[in-house]
Scaffold this active site. Structure first.
Site, PDB file in Angstrom:
ATOM      1  N   CYS A 119      -4.013  -3.568   1.579  1.00  0.00           N
ATOM      2  CA  CYS A 119      -4.969  -2.645   0.973  1.00  0.00           C
ATOM      3  C   CYS A 119      -5.526  -1.775   2.092  1.00  0.00           C
ATOM      4  O   CYS A 119      -6.141  -2.297   3.033  1.00  0.00           O
ATOM      5  CB  CYS A 119      -6.086  -3.465   0.318  1.00  0.00           C
ATOM      6  SG  CYS A 119      -7.437  -2.472  -0.342  1.00  0.00           S
ATOM      7  N   CYS A 166      -2.959   4.572  -0.059  1.00  0.00           N
ATOM      8  CA  CYS A 166      -3.536   3.531  -0.929  1.00  0.00           C
ATOM      9  C   CYS A 166      -2.347   2.825  -1.552  1.00  0.00           C
ATOM     10  O   CYS A 166      -1.431   3.493  -2.078  1.00  0.00           O
ATOM     11  CB  CYS A 166      -4.411   4.158  -2.005  1.00  0.00           C
ATOM     12  SG  CYS A 166      -4.885   3.002  -3.323  1.00  0.00           S
TER      13      CYS A 166
HETATM   14  N1  DGL Z   1      -4.877  -0.561  -3.072  1.00  0.00           N
HETATM   15  C1  DGL Z   1      -6.041  -0.284  -2.338  1.00  0.00           C
HETATM   16  C2  DGL Z   1      -5.829   0.582  -1.123  1.00  0.00           C
HETATM   17  O1  DGL Z   1      -4.763   0.528  -0.565  1.00  0.00           O
HETATM   18  C3  DGL Z   1      -7.357  -0.169  -2.977  1.00  0.00           C
HETATM   19  C4  DGL Z   1      -7.554   0.635  -4.179  1.00  0.00           C
HETATM   20  C5  DGL Z   1      -8.920   0.354  -4.692  1.00  0.00           C
HETATM   21  O2  DGL Z   1      -9.192  -0.806  -4.996  1.00  0.00           O
HETATM   22  O3  DGL Z   1      -9.729   1.299  -4.765  1.00  0.00           O
HETATM   23  O4  DGL Z   1      -6.707   1.266  -0.682  1.00  0.00           O
END
Ligand code: DGL
Length: 263
Positions: free
Chosen positions: A75, A185
């Site tokens: 993430c 993301c």
């Molecule tokens: N998948 C996540 C990222 O790479 C987070 C998305 C989220 O929860 O806002 O930032």
């Protein structure tokens, strides 16, 4: 002593990290993995940094109860907001993260790079320093995408809303000669094709997955934690929204690919 047979923990705020997990599982076929999606608390990207630190530590605690031998933060948001705090609180386990693949795009000679990520990722000192480091070599535009990860978390049912949001986010950039898009993301690769349609066909896309896979391999090798023998790889799923349908969704996304637009 750490058990070499122990699995590697991978986590995200929700389904996004499964896109990263697929690359990790392929790159390290002798290793077992446990994926934890904090779907109950997603999205992270519009929360305060301190909240993301607290939520991420809860997930790390859950993974550590499963005796994982290393943890990958799949993430970008949790990496940028929480990685130093997680490392400080868990000094006895290798812990690595994912960051927007700006370096890969610059190293490939791209000159006009768009970075799409959550508002929190793009506001953190880690990203701002990364952007400044490369600003002599390329024109870098940062595009916070509030709401996008949350819609993707909702799956194919949200496609019309995803298309509307994408159109409004990308319309102001339509006349710009962008030659690379960094998907900063881990939720966004689920809609790569929808995003791709908004750009010239020659535009390159970067996710950073190979970088994390290489980093994980090198980290495990250095800590002498690589599992030596071949066996049938196991990948297990956990979720803070611990329902049968959520776990089934994770498994499906892992098994069958991640493009929800083609789902
Ligand atoms: N998948 C996540 C990222 O790479 C987070 C998305 C989220 O929860 O806002 O930032």
């Amino acid at each position: 002593m750490t058990n070499l047979q122990a699995p590697i923990g991978v986590f995200d705020s929700g389904v996004g990290g499964i896109s990263t997990l697929r690359t990790l599982a392929q790159a390290l076929p002798k290793e077992n993995f446990i994926f934890y999606g904090d779907s109950k608390n997603a999205p992270y990207g519009e929360k305060a940094a301190n909240t993301v630190i607290a939520l991420s530590q809860q997930v790390v605690d859950e993974l550590r109860k499963q005796q994982v031998k290393a943890i990958v933060i799949a993430c970008n948001t949790a990496t940028s907001a929480a990685k130093p705090a997680l490392i400080a609180a868990n000094p006895d386990i290798p812990l690595l993260g994912i960051e927007p693949a700006l370096k890969e795009a610059v190293d490939a000679g791209k000159k006009h790079i768009l970075v799409m990520a959550t508002p929190l990722t793009l506001s953190q000192p880690k990203y701002l320093a990364q952007r400044d480091r490369f600003s002599q070599q390329a024109l870098i535009q940062s595009l916070p995408c509030p709401g996008l990860a949350d819609l993707i978390e909702g799956g194919a049912a949200q496609l019309p809303a995803i298309e509307r949001l994408l159109a409004s986010l990308l319309r102001p950039l339509s006349d710009q000669p962008i030659d690379a898009v960094v998907l900063g993301c881990t939720h966004y690769p689920f809609i790569t094709e929808l995003i791709r349609q908004k750009f010239a066909p020659s535009t390159a896309f970067y996710t950073g997955y190979e970088g994390v896979a290489n980093n994980l391999k090198a980290t495990l090798a250095q800590a002498q934690l690589l599992r030596p023998e071949s066996h049938q790889q196991q990948v297990r799923f956990m979720s803070s929204r611990n329902t049968v349908s959520e776990l089934k969704l994770y498994q499906q996304l892992f098994d069958h690919g991640i493009e929800i637009a083609h789902g």
